[in-house]
Design a protein around this motif. Structure first.
Motif, PDB file in Angstrom:
ATOM      1  N   ASN A  87       0.820  -1.206   0.000  1.00  0.00           N
ATOM      2  CA  ASN A  87       0.000   0.000   0.000  1.00  0.00           C
ATOM      3  C   ASN A  87       0.859   1.264   0.000  1.00  0.00           C
ATOM      4  OD1 ASN A  87      -2.471  -1.320  -0.040  1.00  0.00           O
ATOM      5  ND2 ASN A  87      -2.565  -1.491   2.182  1.00  0.00           N
ATOM      6  N   VAL A  88       1.989   1.217   0.678  1.00  0.00           N
ATOM      7  CA  VAL A  88       2.892   2.370   0.681  1.00  0.00           C
ATOM      8  C   VAL A  88       3.345   2.666  -0.745  1.00  0.00           C
ATOM      9  CG1 VAL A  88       5.122   3.249   1.484  1.00  0.00           C
ATOM     10  CG2 VAL A  88       3.661   1.930   3.036  1.00  0.00           C
ATOM     11  N   LEU A  89       3.742   1.617  -1.453  1.00  0.00           N
ATOM     12  CA  LEU A  89       4.217   1.790  -2.827  1.00  0.00           C
ATOM     13  C   LEU A  89       3.112   2.309  -3.734  1.00  0.00           C
ATOM     14  CD1 LEU A  89       6.462   1.480  -4.865  1.00  0.00           C
ATOM     15  CD2 LEU A  89       5.867  -0.922  -5.108  1.00  0.00           C
ATOM     16  N   MET A  90       1.914   1.739  -3.617  1.00  0.00           N
ATOM     17  CA  MET A  90       0.805   2.160  -4.474  1.00  0.00           C
ATOM     18  C   MET A  90       0.462   3.633  -4.243  1.00  0.00           C
ATOM     19  SD  MET A  90      -0.066  -0.454  -6.330  1.00  0.00           S
ATOM     20  CE  MET A  90      -1.758  -0.208  -6.868  1.00  0.00           C
ATOM     21  N   LEU A  91       0.483   4.082  -2.990  1.00  0.00           N
ATOM     22  CA  LEU A  91       0.137   5.468  -2.692  1.00  0.00           C
ATOM     23  C   LEU A  91       1.272   6.409  -3.058  1.00  0.00           C
ATOM     24  CD1 LEU A  91      -1.739   4.890   0.667  1.00  0.00           C
ATOM     25  CD2 LEU A  91      -2.733   5.359  -1.586  1.00  0.00           C
ATOM     26  N   TRP A  92       2.505   5.968  -2.933  1.00  0.00           N
ATOM     27  CA  TRP A  92       3.623   6.779  -3.420  1.00  0.00           C
ATOM     28  C   TRP A  92       3.508   6.997  -4.928  1.00  0.00           C
ATOM     29  CZ3 TRP A  92       8.410   4.292  -0.576  1.00  0.00           C
ATOM     30  CH2 TRP A  92       8.561   4.921   0.665  1.00  0.00           C
ATOM     31  N   ILE A  93       3.203   5.930  -5.650  1.00  0.00           N
ATOM     32  CA  ILE A  93       3.063   6.024  -7.102  1.00  0.00           C
ATOM     33  C   ILE A  93       1.987   7.048  -7.458  1.00  0.00           C
ATOM     34  CG2 ILE A  93       2.226   4.807  -9.150  1.00  0.00           C
ATOM     35  CD1 ILE A  93       3.639   2.306  -8.102  1.00  0.00           C
ATOM     36  N   SER A  94       0.832   6.926  -6.830  1.00  0.00           N
ATOM     37  CA  SER A  94      -0.257   7.841  -7.132  1.00  0.00           C
ATOM     38  C   SER A  94       0.101   9.275  -6.760  1.00  0.00           C
ATOM     39  CB  SER A  94      -1.518   7.405  -6.376  1.00  0.00           C
ATOM     40  OG  SER A  94      -2.628   8.198  -6.745  1.00  0.00           O
ATOM     41  N   GLY A  95       0.739   9.448  -5.608  1.00  0.00           N
ATOM     42  CA  GLY A  95       1.132  10.782  -5.187  1.00  0.00           C
ATOM     43  C   GLY A  95       2.098  11.436  -6.153  1.00  0.00           C
ATOM     44  N   GLN A  96       3.037  10.660  -6.680  1.00  0.00           N
ATOM     45  CA  GLN A  96       4.000  11.202  -7.631  1.00  0.00           C
ATOM     46  C   GLN A  96       3.343  11.506  -8.966  1.00  0.00           C
ATOM     47  OE1 GLN A  96       6.715  12.214  -6.778  1.00  0.00           O
ATOM     48  NE2 GLN A  96       7.611  10.984  -5.155  1.00  0.00           N
ATOM     49  N   MET A  97       2.438  10.627  -9.412  1.00  0.00           N
ATOM     50  CA  MET A  97       1.781  10.825 -10.709  1.00  0.00           C
ATOM     51  C   MET A  97       0.964  12.108 -10.735  1.00  0.00           C
ATOM     52  SD  MET A  97       0.406   7.059 -11.843  1.00  0.00           S
ATOM     53  CE  MET A  97      -0.560   7.778 -13.179  1.00  0.00           C
ATOM     54  N   PHE A  98       0.274  12.384  -9.627  1.00  0.00           N
ATOM     55  CA  PHE A  98      -0.661  13.501  -9.616  1.00  0.00           C
ATOM     56  C   PHE A  98      -0.177  14.702  -8.810  1.00  0.00           C
ATOM     57  CE2 PHE A  98      -3.175   9.624 -10.353  1.00  0.00           C
ATOM     58  CZ  PHE A  98      -3.691   9.958 -11.601  1.00  0.00           C
ATOM     59  N   GLY A  99       1.047  14.605  -8.269  1.00  0.00           N
ATOM     60  CA  GLY A  99       1.640  15.755  -7.619  1.00  0.00           C
ATOM     61  C   GLY A  99       1.049  16.104  -6.264  1.00  0.00           C
TER      62      GLY A  99
END
Length: 297
Positions: free
Chosen positions: A52-64
């Motif tokens: 879950n940490v990785l998935m939320l990091w990915i989303s956070g980076q994609m959308f700023g």
């Protein structure tokens, strides 16, 4: 209800799409505010763990996203808040084991489960209490040197560069380049490697070199232009005497892009040729009398 296999597949597809596009979205060459380095949190304040940490990091980076708190649609509603219309959620999972009643005496009969559900970043939600938004803390300012050779080169191309975004990107709809504030970059090497990469994308607009910029994230066409932009940045950094991003991203980009484009053996040759054309085009703009018709702010 989706099976465990389906949920695993969705997670795997999300990460593979990122890597196949030549991107490590959990790594970026600029600093966020103090909040951006924290482990993602639930609405309760508890930290997410594992995948879950990785998935939320990915989303956070994609959308700023700068904030690191996430909640479900219903949790937002229970707080009197509302997810904004059109916002897309992020997949996270709950996992563990359970034992059917008829097997309660047999610990080895425990059955694993994995349930996927959707959460939203607090920046996607309106009317949340202020406690869900951390105070903006000043980033310790270490001035990033101006390299006049590169600054003049970019200015003379006519590209419009706007600083102050949460991510770096070329925006076709605005025909401009959006960059994080200069102070967020670790060094001038990271700043100019990123800027010249986005300038590579800028050359692909229809009224310039007319490359296909319509590909969605994770598609071969998207990955292809990412490769062109990265190679363009490499060529320009060499031409302008600037070290390229020292994190050795180029090798990682090439490996993943070649994987995406493995069915086209000439992909790297084609991309290199397009990158050279982009670099040549930018040099021509920069040398033209009066330069281009844009500005940096």
């Amino acid at each position: 209800m989706q099976s465990i296999k389906d949920t695993y597949q969705r997670i795997t597809d999300t990460i593979v799409e990122q890597l196949e596009a030549g991107t490590k979205p959990w790594v970026r060459p600029w600093r966020g505010n103090v909040r951006s380095s924290l482990i993602p949190r639930r609405a309760t304040g508890d930290a997410y763990r594992g995948i879950n940490v990785l998935m939320l990091w990915i989303s956070g980076q994609m959308f700023g996203y700068e904030e690191n708190t996430w909640m479900t649609y219903r949790q937002a509603q229970d707080l009197g808040a509302q997810v904004r219309k059109g916002e897309k959620g992020t997949l996270v999972v709950k996992y563990g084991t359970f034992t059917p009643k008829e097997r309660e005496d047999d610990e080895e009969r425990s059955i694993p489960y994995l349930k996927g559900y959707t959460v939203f970043n607090v920046e996607q939600i309106e009317k949340l209490p202020d406690r869900f938004f951390g105070p903006v803390e000043e980033i310790p300012a270490t001035p990033v040197p101006h390299l006049e050779t590169v600054e003049t080169f970019v200015k003379n191309t006519g590209a419009i560069v706007n600083y102050g975004g949460a991510k770096a990107c070329y925006r076709p709809s605005c025909d401009d380049i959006l960059m994080p504030d200069r102070e967020r970059f670790d060094s001038e090497i990271h700043l100019y490697s990123t800027l010249l990469h986005e300038l590579g994308h800028w050359t692909g607009a229809k009224h310039r070199l007319d490359r296909d910029l319509s590909g969605r994230f994770g598609s071969a066409s998207y990955a292809g232009d990412e490769l062109v932009a990265e190679l363009t940045a490499s060529f320009l950094c060499a031409d302008l005497g600037v070290a390229h991003d020292p994190r050795d991203n180029t090798a990682a980009y090439l490996a993943s892009w070649l994987s995406v484009l493995k069915d086209e053996k000439r992909a790297i040759i084609t991309a290199a040729a397009k990158a050279q054309s982009a670099a040549d085009y930018l040099h021509e703009l920069s040398r033209a009398p009066g330069g281009g018709r844009g500005h940096s702010v």
